[in-house]
Write a protein that holds these residues in place. Structure first.
Motif, PDB file in Angstrom:
ATOM      1  N   ASN A 138       0.679  -1.122  -0.134  1.00  0.00           N
ATOM      2  CA  ASN A 138       0.108  -0.048   0.167  1.00  0.00           C
ATOM      3  C   ASN A 138       0.842   1.155   0.269  1.00  0.00           C
ATOM      4  OD1 ASN A 138      -2.504  -1.488   0.035  1.00  0.00           O
ATOM      5  ND2 ASN A 138      -2.667  -1.301   2.149  1.00  0.00           N
ATOM      6  N   MET A 139       2.004   0.940   0.400  1.00  0.00           N
ATOM      7  CA  MET A 139       2.974   2.392   0.217  1.00  0.00           C
ATOM      8  C   MET A 139       3.440   2.742  -1.190  1.00  0.00           C
ATOM      9  SD  MET A 139       5.472   1.108   3.440  1.00  0.00           S
ATOM     10  CE  MET A 139       6.791   2.355   3.046  1.00  0.00           C
ATOM     11  N   ALA A 140       3.193   1.924  -2.121  1.00  0.00           N
ATOM     12  CA  ALA A 140       3.564   2.089  -3.714  1.00  0.00           C
ATOM     13  C   ALA A 140       4.794   2.684  -3.674  1.00  0.00           C
ATOM     14  CB  ALA A 140       2.289   3.166  -4.058  1.00  0.00           C
ATOM     15  N   LEU A 141       5.747   2.033  -3.313  1.00  0.00           N
ATOM     16  CA  LEU A 141       7.097   2.408  -3.336  1.00  0.00           C
ATOM     17  C   LEU A 141       7.652   2.506  -4.668  1.00  0.00           C
ATOM     18  CD1 LEU A 141       8.419   0.047  -0.592  1.00  0.00           C
ATOM     19  CD2 LEU A 141       8.054   2.550  -0.261  1.00  0.00           C
ATOM     20  N   GLU A 142       8.424   3.521  -4.821  1.00  0.00           N
ATOM     21  CA  GLU A 142       9.165   3.728  -6.077  1.00  0.00           C
ATOM     22  C   GLU A 142      10.283   2.545  -6.418  1.00  0.00           C
ATOM     23  OE1 GLU A 142      11.906   7.263  -8.709  1.00  0.00           O
ATOM     24  OE2 GLU A 142      10.750   7.804  -6.719  1.00  0.00           O
ATOM     25  N   ARG A 143      10.081   2.046  -7.527  1.00  0.00           N
ATOM     26  CA  ARG A 143      10.924   0.793  -8.243  1.00  0.00           C
ATOM     27  C   ARG A 143      12.438   1.744  -8.455  1.00  0.00           C
ATOM     28  NH1 ARG A 143       8.371  -4.025  -8.613  1.00  0.00           N
ATOM     29  NH2 ARG A 143      10.097  -4.650  -9.975  1.00  0.00           N
ATOM     30  N   ASP A 144      13.618   1.120  -8.092  1.00  0.00           N
ATOM     31  CA  ASP A 144      14.773   1.442  -8.641  1.00  0.00           C
ATOM     32  C   ASP A 144      15.302   0.313  -9.261  1.00  0.00           C
ATOM     33  OD1 ASP A 144      17.288   2.742  -9.115  1.00  0.00           O
ATOM     34  OD2 ASP A 144      17.202   3.627  -7.205  1.00  0.00           O
ATOM     35  N   TYR A 145      16.664   0.233  -9.359  1.00  0.00           N
ATOM     36  CA  TYR A 145      17.176  -0.886 -10.114  1.00  0.00           C
ATOM     37  C   TYR A 145      16.779  -2.286  -9.440  1.00  0.00           C
ATOM     38  CZ  TYR A 145      20.829  -0.620  -6.421  1.00  0.00           C
ATOM     39  OH  TYR A 145      21.297  -0.294  -5.232  1.00  0.00           O
ATOM     40  N   GLU A 146      16.733  -3.371 -10.229  1.00  0.00           N
ATOM     41  CA  GLU A 146      16.218  -4.692 -10.090  1.00  0.00           C
ATOM     42  C   GLU A 146      17.350  -5.400  -9.313  1.00  0.00           C
ATOM     43  OE1 GLU A 146      15.130  -6.696 -13.426  1.00  0.00           O
ATOM     44  OE2 GLU A 146      13.404  -5.992 -13.525  1.00  0.00           O
ATOM     45  N   LEU A 147      17.070  -6.368  -8.359  1.00  0.00           N
ATOM     46  CA  LEU A 147      17.775  -7.106  -7.347  1.00  0.00           C
ATOM     47  C   LEU A 147      17.328  -8.648  -7.774  1.00  0.00           C
ATOM     48  CD1 LEU A 147      17.995  -4.908  -4.251  1.00  0.00           C
ATOM     49  CD2 LEU A 147      19.810  -5.451  -5.908  1.00  0.00           C
ATOM     50  N   PRO A 148      18.165  -9.352  -8.746  1.00  0.00           N
ATOM     51  CA  PRO A 148      18.002 -10.697  -9.014  1.00  0.00           C
ATOM     52  C   PRO A 148      18.036 -11.343  -7.648  1.00  0.00           C
ATOM     53  CG  PRO A 148      19.328  -9.901 -10.551  1.00  0.00           C
ATOM     54  CD  PRO A 148      19.345  -8.583  -9.169  1.00  0.00           C
ATOM     55  N   ILE A 149      17.327 -12.474  -7.301  1.00  0.00           N
ATOM     56  CA  ILE A 149      17.562 -13.421  -6.178  1.00  0.00           C
ATOM     57  C   ILE A 149      17.495 -14.652  -6.607  1.00  0.00           C
ATOM     58  CG2 ILE A 149      16.789 -13.927  -3.689  1.00  0.00           C
ATOM     59  CD1 ILE A 149      15.619 -10.946  -3.704  1.00  0.00           C
ATOM     60  N   PHE A 150      18.476 -15.672  -6.332  1.00  0.00           N
ATOM     61  CA  PHE A 150      18.511 -16.966  -6.714  1.00  0.00           C
ATOM     62  C   PHE A 150      17.577 -17.862  -6.000  1.00  0.00           C
ATOM     63  CE2 PHE A 150      20.358 -20.456  -8.847  1.00  0.00           C
ATOM     64  CZ  PHE A 150      20.513 -21.478  -7.728  1.00  0.00           C
ATOM     65  N   GLY A 151      16.883 -18.731  -6.747  1.00  0.00           N
ATOM     66  CA  GLY A 151      16.306 -19.669  -6.251  1.00  0.00           C
ATOM     67  C   GLY A 151      14.503 -19.535  -5.625  1.00  0.00           C
ATOM     68  N   TRP A 152      14.137 -18.703  -6.560  1.00  0.00           N
ATOM     69  CA  TRP A 152      12.587 -18.151  -5.984  1.00  0.00           C
ATOM     70  C   TRP A 152      11.762 -18.854  -6.832  1.00  0.00           C
ATOM     71  CZ3 TRP A 152      11.300 -13.425  -3.477  1.00  0.00           C
ATOM     72  CH2 TRP A 152      12.107 -12.867  -2.550  1.00  0.00           C
ATOM     73  N   GLY A 153      11.722 -19.608  -7.824  1.00  0.00           N
ATOM     74  CA  GLY A 153      10.914 -20.090  -8.655  1.00  0.00           C
ATOM     75  C   GLY A 153      10.817 -19.575 -10.034  1.00  0.00           C
ATOM     76  N   ASN A 154       9.737 -19.167 -10.609  1.00  0.00           N
ATOM     77  CA  ASN A 154       9.869 -18.255 -11.836  1.00  0.00           C
ATOM     78  C   ASN A 154      10.387 -17.199 -11.875  1.00  0.00           C
ATOM     79  OD1 ASN A 154       7.889 -16.110 -11.246  1.00  0.00           O
ATOM     80  ND2 ASN A 154       6.182 -17.772 -11.197  1.00  0.00           N
ATOM     81  N   GLU A 155      10.770 -16.646 -12.960  1.00  0.00           N
ATOM     82  CA  GLU A 155      11.703 -15.488 -13.170  1.00  0.00           C
ATOM     83  C   GLU A 155      11.040 -14.155 -12.752  1.00  0.00           C
ATOM     84  OE1 GLU A 155      13.972 -13.164 -16.930  1.00  0.00           O
ATOM     85  OE2 GLU A 155      12.814 -14.953 -17.201  1.00  0.00           O
ATOM     86  N   GLU A 156       9.588 -14.026 -12.890  1.00  0.00           N
ATOM     87  CA  GLU A 156       8.872 -12.771 -12.673  1.00  0.00           C
ATOM     88  C   GLU A 156       9.034 -12.659 -11.044  1.00  0.00           C
ATOM     89  OE1 GLU A 156       4.688 -10.703 -12.733  1.00  0.00           O
ATOM     90  OE2 GLU A 156       4.963 -12.729 -13.724  1.00  0.00           O
ATOM     91  N   SER A 157       9.054 -13.620 -10.228  1.00  0.00           N
ATOM     92  CA  SER A 157       8.956 -13.643  -8.877  1.00  0.00           C
ATOM     93  C   SER A 157      10.240 -13.487  -8.146  1.00  0.00           C
ATOM     94  CB  SER A 157       8.077 -14.786  -8.155  1.00  0.00           C
ATOM     95  OG  SER A 157       8.935 -15.850  -8.384  1.00  0.00           O
TER      96      SER A 157
END
Length: 408
Positions: free
Chosen positions: A86-105
């Protein structure tokens, strides 16, 4: 495997992905916390979930979040709870995280907020990694998301801290901590933006070994050591090894637990320490002391002096809690507990309990009146335990001590 908040960034990353990860680790290096008021120490609005400390934090003077204090993490994070979304935070650069399932998540992002407030502390322009935990395999149900994020060492290192589990208090200090004459005090080292101390492991049979362990308030366990450390030293482990499991962002990881004969921390000698043996290829990985051990002491972590102090509670003797049921339960927002894992070799394995079952009462007491710590007390005491599950019948579990594990 490390606790839920283990995020393996450096695996399978290259190019700008690795650059972003390293950049995130230094985002808050230049922050200037402002301490408001003349009081040098302040007891924060504190909640202990199990043995792990959580405090309240406000963001931009509008949203109040429950934040876990985790000395085992380099930088602070927000999770995708309803409040954070609900804070609608502004997105800056992406942070890939290994081992989460599908690419989007598998992709979090860096964000910056105008201000955070923790007790008397105000920090302008603070950066977080925003992590889509609800989409990870750590959860079976979104009701398990009972806190909103983590304060890591990028925030913690500016202060001294006192953790008092029995009083359910966390105290923040803007000056070095006064040390008592009876305190056990050790200097800590900082590496990879985490802190560690030397301890001695005594496996019995004249087997002692020195090791550096991370101070990890984010771990719910007593002590974790890894398989590479044991194998490289040809250490003979106890004959009684019990099955267990933890859950990380990439899902379930099985391991074993055993009873360590003695653990030496400075002048403290702790007997019968429940110890997790975690798979690792590097003997320096995943060796930690966690909050289950720290809950037996008033613990001071002083980033000014780079020391950790442990003060015993009056008339208190250290003793590990050993879960005799084989059930790993997770507290939920509606007061129930969900079954996450059933370990082989324990009483619950032969009963009509399944992963995903929701427990609404224990020994005729509604789970809304039972904390995670209370559940662990019940599970560690020999005797009969009755669990009633939603939409199913109740089951009775006979809990007994396990020689060589819960007792010598």
């Amino acid at each position: 495997m490390k606790k839920m908040l283990v995020i393996i960034f450096l695996l399978q990353l290259s190019g700008c992905s690795l650059v972003n990860v390293m950049k995130m680790r230094s985002e808050n290096d230049s922050i200037q916390p402002v301490w408001e008021g003349e009081q040098q120490q302040y007891v924060l609005d504190t909640t202990y979930i199990g043995v792990k400390p959580h405090v309240m934090m406000s963001v931009d003077g509008q949203t109040t979040l429950l934040m876990h204090i985790d000395t085992g993490l380099s930088f602070s994070m927000l999770f995708d709870t309803e409040k954070v979304r609900n804070m609608a935070l502004e997105r800056d650069y992406e942070l890939p995280i290994f081992g989460w399932g599908n690419e989007e998540s598998s992709v979090g992002f860096k964000t910056e907020v105008a201000e955070v407030n923790v007790g008397p502390v105000r920090v302008p322009s603070f950066s977080f990694a925003v992590v889509p935990v609800s989409q990870s395999q750590y959860f079976l149900s979104d009701k398990e998301m009972i806190f909103d994020g983590v304060l890591g060492n990028d925030f913690l290192k500016h202060f001294a801290w006192i953790f008092d589990y029995k009083a359910e208090q966390v105290t923040i200090s803007n000056v070095p901590l006064a040390q008592g004459t009876e305190s056990t005090i050790l200097g800590f080292e900082t590496g990879s933006r985490k802190i560690s101390i030397p301890v001695t492991l005594d496996f019995g049979d004249e087997q002692q070994s020195d090791i550096d362990v991370k101070i990890d308030t984010g771990s719910r366990h007593y002590l974790k050591i890894n398989t590479a450390y044991v194998e490289n030293r040809e250490i003979r482990l106890p004959a009684r090894m019990m099955n267990a499991a933890d859950f990380g962002l990439s899902g379930k990881a099985t391991h074993q637990r055993f009873r360590l004969d003695k653990l030496h921390i400075g002048d403290l000698k702790l007997n019968g320490v429940k110890t997790n043996l975690i798979y690792a290829e590097d003997e320096d990985d995943l060796n930690v002391i966690g909050s289950a051990l720290f809950a037996h002491y008033i613990v001071g972590i002083d980033y000014f002096e780079q020391t950790i102090s442990l003060d015993s509670y009056p008339n208190h003797t250290f003793s590990s809690r050993f879960n005799l049921s084989g059930l790993e339960l997770r507290e939920q927002t509606d007061g129930s507990f969900i079954v996450r894992s059933i370990a082989k070799g324990f009483p619950a394995e032969s009963l009509q309990i399944e992963v995903g079952d929701v427990i609404d009462s224990m020994n005729s007491v509604p789970t809304s009146e039972i904390s995670t710590s209370s559940w662990l007390d019940m599970a560690s005491e020999p005797g009969d335990l009755t669990l009633c599950m939603r939409g199913k019948t109740c089951v009775d579990i006979s809990l007994k001590n396990i020689p060589g594990y819960s007792v010598p």
